[in-house]
Scaffold this motif. Sequence first.
Motif, PDB file in Angstrom:
ATOM      1  N   LYS A   1       0.877  -1.094  -0.079  1.00 51.83           N
ATOM      2  CA  LYS A   1       0.043  -0.094  -0.032  1.00 51.83           C
ATOM      3  C   LYS A   1       1.048   1.270  -0.027  1.00 51.83           C
ATOM      4  O   LYS A   1       1.995   1.225   0.564  1.00 51.83           O
ATOM      5  CB  LYS A   1      -0.833  -0.165   1.398  1.00 51.83           C
ATOM      6  N   GLY A   2       0.235   2.391  -0.496  1.00 55.51           N
ATOM      7  CA  GLY A   2       0.924   3.568  -0.467  1.00 55.51           C
ATOM      8  C   GLY A   2       0.570   4.400   0.747  1.00 55.51           C
ATOM      9  O   GLY A   2      -0.190   4.025   1.599  1.00 55.51           O
ATOM     10  N   TYR A   3       1.410   5.051   1.143  1.00 54.49           N
ATOM     11  CA  TYR A   3       1.192   5.969   2.580  1.00 54.49           C
ATOM     12  C   TYR A   3       2.026   7.317   2.354  1.00 54.49           C
ATOM     13  O   TYR A   3       3.008   7.416   1.538  1.00 54.49           O
ATOM     14  CB  TYR A   3       1.652   5.231   3.685  1.00 54.49           C
ATOM     15  N   GLY A   4       1.682   8.416   3.171  1.00 53.19           N
ATOM     16  CA  GLY A   4       2.436   9.578   3.197  1.00 53.19           C
ATOM     17  C   GLY A   4       3.673   9.379   4.046  1.00 53.19           C
ATOM     18  O   GLY A   4       4.343   8.343   4.174  1.00 53.19           O
ATOM     19  N   GLY A   5       3.999  10.673   4.797  1.00 50.41           N
ATOM     20  CA  GLY A   5       5.180  10.419   5.772  1.00 50.41           C
ATOM     21  C   GLY A   5       5.182   9.697   6.751  1.00 50.41           C
ATOM     22  O   GLY A   5       4.157   9.436   7.313  1.00 50.41           O
ATOM     23  N   TRP A   6       6.156   9.141   6.999  1.00 50.52           N
ATOM     24  CA  TRP A   6       6.522   8.107   8.209  1.00 50.52           C
ATOM     25  C   TRP A   6       7.874   8.266   8.693  1.00 50.52           C
ATOM     26  O   TRP A   6       8.780   8.853   8.146  1.00 50.52           O
ATOM     27  CB  TRP A   6       6.182   6.635   7.535  1.00 50.52           C
ATOM     28  N   HIS A   7       7.996   7.685  10.039  1.00 47.92           N
ATOM     29  CA  HIS A   7       9.082   7.994  10.945  1.00 47.92           C
ATOM     30  C   HIS A   7      10.444   7.477  10.287  1.00 47.92           C
ATOM     31  O   HIS A   7      11.558   7.895  10.210  1.00 47.92           O
ATOM     32  CB  HIS A   7       9.030   7.388  12.391  1.00 47.92           C
ATOM     33  N   SER A   8      10.337   6.150   9.799  1.00 49.22           N
ATOM     34  CA  SER A   8      11.500   5.509   9.574  1.00 49.22           C
ATOM     35  C   SER A   8      11.316   4.294   8.330  1.00 49.22           C
ATOM     36  O   SER A   8      10.216   3.939   8.405  1.00 49.22           O
ATOM     37  CB  SER A   8      12.097   4.637  10.811  1.00 49.22           C
ATOM     38  N   SER A   9      12.500   3.962   7.591  1.00 54.14           N
ATOM     39  CA  SER A   9      12.073   3.087   6.645  1.00 54.14           C
ATOM     40  C   SER A   9      13.229   1.901   6.812  1.00 54.14           C
ATOM     41  O   SER A   9      14.409   1.865   7.479  1.00 54.14           O
ATOM     42  CB  SER A   9      12.350   3.691   5.267  1.00 54.14           C
ATOM     43  N   PHE A  10      13.169   0.932   5.897  1.00 55.54           N
ATOM     44  CA  PHE A  10      14.111  -0.109   5.736  1.00 55.54           C
ATOM     45  C   PHE A  10      14.136  -0.511   4.128  1.00 55.54           C
ATOM     46  O   PHE A  10      13.038  -0.543   3.398  1.00 55.54           O
ATOM     47  CB  PHE A  10      14.044  -1.242   6.543  1.00 55.54           C
TER      48      PHE A  10
END
Length: 222
Positions: free
Chosen positions: A209-218
Amino acid sequence: MKKRLVLVFCILGWFLSVQAQPATSRGEQRLPISFQEGMARAEAALRAEGYVNIGVQANMALGYKGENTAMIMVNEATNGTYWINIVVASLTNNAGIPGGERVKLQGRIGNPSTNANPPGPTGTTAADWNTTAVGWRGKNNQQVSFTCPSSGKPSTELWGTDTYTDDSSICTAAVHAGVITYGGGNVTIEIRPGLSAYSGSARNGVTSKGYGGWHSSFIFIR
């Protein structure tokens, strides 16, 4: 707010289930940590104690283990500290069981060094299809290896393409990225900063799914 409808139903389900529980235990502790660290410790503690189907929403982490349901909430206190509130409800009428579970969770949150998963057969970290990277939030550029099991149901908790939100299922993301199949295997991720937006896509039989801004990624290291 991320997965708002899921959060509403999750809280509603928790409330209704607690009303029917004959045994519950509640406790709290105040720690000089950030909100992000509190949430990371909450999820890691649940995972380390064997809870499954772990969900992380807003300021709450929820997990299930047998007849026990545990909810951990992180709430701001004062002077840079946060309250960690834990509620454990059990189908048993033995009040000592949820009490014991709560004490163990509190201990792990207070001492996060005890939250590490046991090593996998190849020296990697053992994972399941619900394991996320939230426990490594903020540790940018750190690489972590996992062993995804061949059994288990792939998670629907997946946001992003190539770069995934840290609360996405690592093993499911690995299938989406083409690193492994549903037969499992070893994967290595690298923690990255959060993005302003994540795009969804369909790959290898998995839809993210798509999403807007988030705290952290991998991302995956190939």
